[in-house]
Scaffold this active site. Structure first.
Site, short mmCIF file in Angstrom:
data_model
loop_
_atom_site.label_atom_id
_atom_site.label_comp_id
_atom_site.label_asym_id
_atom_site.label_seq_id
_atom_site.Cartn_x
_atom_site.Cartn_y
_atom_site.Cartn_z
N GLY A 1 -62.65 -5.66 -18.01
CA GLY A 1 -63.37 -6.42 -16.99
C GLY A 1 -64.58 -7.11 -17.59
O GLY A 1 -65.01 -6.79 -18.71
N CYS B 1 -60.78 -1.02 -22.79
CA CYS B 1 -61.99 -1.85 -22.90
C CYS B 1 -63.02 -1.40 -21.85
O CYS B 1 -63.57 -0.31 -21.98
CB CYS B 1 -61.63 -3.33 -22.76
SG CYS B 1 -62.92 -4.45 -23.36
N TYR B 2 -63.29 -2.18 -20.82
CA TYR B 2 -64.21 -1.74 -19.77
C TYR B 2 -63.75 -0.39 -19.21
O TYR B 2 -64.57 0.49 -18.91
CB TYR B 2 -64.28 -2.78 -18.65
CG TYR B 2 -65.20 -2.42 -17.51
CD1 TYR B 2 -66.53 -2.83 -17.50
CD2 TYR B 2 -64.75 -1.65 -16.44
CE1 TYR B 2 -67.38 -2.49 -16.45
CE2 TYR B 2 -65.59 -1.31 -15.39
CZ TYR B 2 -66.91 -1.73 -15.40
OH TYR B 2 -67.75 -1.38 -14.36
N HIS C 1 -57.28 -4.13 -26.79
CA HIS C 1 -56.34 -4.49 -25.72
C HIS C 1 -54.91 -4.34 -26.21
O HIS C 1 -54.38 -5.24 -26.87
CB HIS C 1 -56.59 -5.93 -25.25
CG HIS C 1 -57.86 -6.08 -24.47
ND1 HIS C 1 -57.90 -5.96 -23.10
CD2 HIS C 1 -59.12 -6.33 -24.87
CE1 HIS C 1 -59.14 -6.15 -22.68
NE2 HIS C 1 -59.90 -6.37 -23.74
N GLU D 1 -52.32 -4.57 -24.47
CA GLU D 1 -51.42 -5.37 -23.64
C GLU D 1 -51.15 -6.77 -24.19
O GLU D 1 -50.18 -7.41 -23.79
CB GLU D 1 -51.96 -5.46 -22.21
CG GLU D 1 -53.24 -6.28 -22.04
CD GLU D 1 -54.51 -5.48 -22.22
OE1 GLU D 1 -55.54 -5.88 -21.68
OE2 GLU D 1 -54.47 -4.45 -22.93
N ASP E 1 -38.65 -20.40 -10.58
CA ASP E 1 -39.32 -19.52 -9.62
C ASP E 1 -38.81 -19.75 -8.20
O ASP E 1 -38.35 -18.83 -7.53
CB ASP E 1 -40.84 -19.73 -9.69
CG ASP E 1 -41.39 -19.49 -11.08
OD1 ASP E 1 -40.81 -18.67 -11.81
OD2 ASP E 1 -42.39 -20.12 -11.45
N LYS F 1 -42.94 -14.20 -15.63
CA LYS F 1 -41.94 -15.24 -15.85
C LYS F 1 -40.67 -14.67 -16.50
O LYS F 1 -39.56 -15.04 -16.11
CB LYS F 1 -42.54 -16.35 -16.72
CG LYS F 1 -41.58 -17.48 -17.02
CD LYS F 1 -41.22 -18.29 -15.78
CE LYS F 1 -42.37 -19.19 -15.38
NZ LYS F 1 -41.99 -20.08 -14.26
#
Length: 519
Positions: free
Chosen positions: A54, A81-82, A171, A173, A229, A374
């Site tokens: 964050g 992280c945060y 991170h 991710e 989509d 996606k």
């Protein structure tokens, strides 16, 4: 959700990527605002929690906090992280500003292998990670061990195996972190004991059930663009409610060359959906006259879409409430910092997230892909039997070429951009690069002029920018390293064939710091 991982969102632009990486490994994960009610989170029967990064400092007044029920649940927790700093701060550790901020690539060294990092330690004791922080932990809480460090972060990972509490300063991710997905999978599988049961078939079943539950016996109208989509939404909605779905295709005049005709042909003949086609090109062009601010463009286009849908759908209102379906996906929600992400910074408003009018006449908005990525949408499309030309069509923004013309949108500008974009796509497609070498490639028209020379004469015309990127998730992206000779040939064709263009530029900026689209 069936015994998956809850990700609590503290406002990071990467928050949804945490859930995506966990899902990629076959474990279900769902994102919640950090201050969601205990009831709404715990009714999902989570097997563990991840605290996202964050933009705040944990010691700042009014900073987001750690909900009491998390520690009380005694379920495993991973802070990123945060999230790591918050976990340490809440357990009487010390967090303070770092003498040097750490942004970008860093080399991490494993100190203690504990089970969270075992998959990595078996491979190598050092690896590259992605950092983005200005604070650091100076004293770990009681019971925690330091698991890893970098040159600027002596506490880069922590763990308390007795309570299954872990923290990562980096991170995992993002794709820039080596073995990041494996670390998240170790948390979900080895530590939280989640089942690997997140598949396209399950995504379809849950989406169809959600549509049926929301729409009930009423009717649904879909704004169809022809992209993957909205196409997937069309097939899902048809599976859910059958003939009570009506698809409306609006030709805004902001589409690429030949695209309107292609969409109508594909969905009337190939997919076989009930399709209403509306030519509203003049209406949109008049509305956008003189508008140069991209946020205003998006909001105007979003509102006009809805008004056209309302106008065209009035005949359907005789049979009960009418709902509006959209192909909104997760990156749209994240970048728009929609209402369910109050602590996120808004990057830009997507027309289908922040541009919808509050007084619209529809009973509600149906967005079955709102929390899919996606790649998941494409996997669902393939599972549903959609043709490859739809499933693998490159993303095209809802506002269309209006946000690929920087500045005022005119018919003349649209014609220039359409021709230049068509040349780019023709040349990339001829080499198979629209799928293999680029995740998204397009042209942008700039509202400036520069001096050139053609033959023996001086020109003073506009430039075209070519933008081509490689990405898996569309939240981070690298510019595509296209062959120089091919770029030179594309440039030559554009300058020679498109009136009013005398210069071609290539955008070599990654995301971040740039976004993929220019507006």
């Amino acid at each position: 959700m069936s015994e998956g991982i809850v990700v609590l969102d503290y406002g990071s632009q990467y928050s949804q990527l945490i859930a995506r990486r966990i899902r990629e490994k076959g474990f279900y994960s769902e994102l919640f605002p950090w201050n969601s009610s205990e009831k709404s989170v715990m009714e999902k029967a989570p097997r563990g929690f991840v605290l996202s990064g964050g933009p705040r400092s944990v010691y700042a007044p009014g900073a987001p906090t750690l909900p009491d029920y998390l520690l009380e649940s005694r379920l495993p927790i991973l802070g990123i992280c945060y999230g790591m700093q918050l976990l340490a701060h809440s357990l009487d550790g010390k967090v303070a500003p770092a003498s040097e901020s750490e942004y970008g690539q860093a080399r991490i060294e494993l100190i203690d292998e504990q089970n969270l990092l075992l998959p990595v330690s078996a491979l190598e004791p050092e690896f590259d990670v992605w950092m983005s922080h200005g604070d650091r932990i100076e004293q770990v809480p009681a019971g925690f061990n330091v698991l890893a460090r970098t040159r600027n972060s002596p506490v880069a990972a922590i763990g308390d195996t007795s309570r299954n509490l872990y923290g990562l300063q980096f991170h995992p991710e993002v794709t820039h972190t080596e073995h990041g997905a494996d670390i998240l999978a170790a948390f979900a599988g080895a530590i939280c004991r989640c089942q690997r049961d997140w598949t396209p078939a399950k995504m379809i079943d849950e989406a169809v059930e959600a549509i049926r539950k929301q729409v009930g016996p009423n009717r649904l109208v879909l704004g169809l663009s022809g992209g993957v989509d909205s196409s997937v939404v069309a097939v899902l909605a048809h599976k859910a409610i059958g003939d009570r779905l009506t698809s409306i295709f609006v030709d805004t005049g902001m589409l690429r060359l030949g695209e309107a005709e292609q969409v109508k042909q594909t969905f009337e003949q190939t997919v076989g959906l009930n399709l209403i086609s509306i030519d509203a090109a003049d209406e949109f062009l008049d509305m956008l006259g003189g508008v140069v601010d991209p946020e205003q463009k998006r909001k105007l286009i979003g509102e006009r879409f809805v008004r056209i849908f309302e106008r065209e759908a009035k005949s359907l209102l005789d049979e009960g409430d009418l709902y509006l379906a959209q192909g909104t996906i997760y990156p749209d929600v994240i970048e728009s910092a929609a209402i369910d992400r109050p602590d996120a910074m808004r990057i830009k408003t997507h027309h289908n997230v922040g541009g919808l009018p509050v007084d619209m006449e529809f009973a509600g908005v149906v967005e079955p892909l709102r929390y899919l990525f996606k790649d998941e949408v494409r996997r669902v499309g393939t599972e549903l039997g959609l043709p490859d030309e739809i499933v693998w069509r490159q993303p095209f923004p809802g506002p269309g070429l209006a946000i690929r013309i920087a500045g005022n949108v005119t018919k003349q500008g649209l014609d220039k951009l359409r021709q230049a974009d068509a040349i780019l796509r023709q040349e990339l497609a001829a080499r198979g690069w629209l799928r293999d070498q680029t995740a998204q490639a397009f042209a942008v028209l700039l509202p400036i002029k520069s001096v050139g020379v053609m033959g023996d004469g001086r020109t003073y015309e506009q430039p075209i920018v070519i933008r081509a990127v490689q990405t898996d998730d569309f939240m981070t992206a690298s510019w595509a390293r296209l062959d120089y000779d091919v770029l030179a040939y594309i440039s030559q064709r554009i300058v020679n064939e498109v009136d009013g263009i005398n210069r071609v530029l290539y955008d070599v900026t990654s995301k971040p710091p740039a976004t993929i689209e220019w507006e």
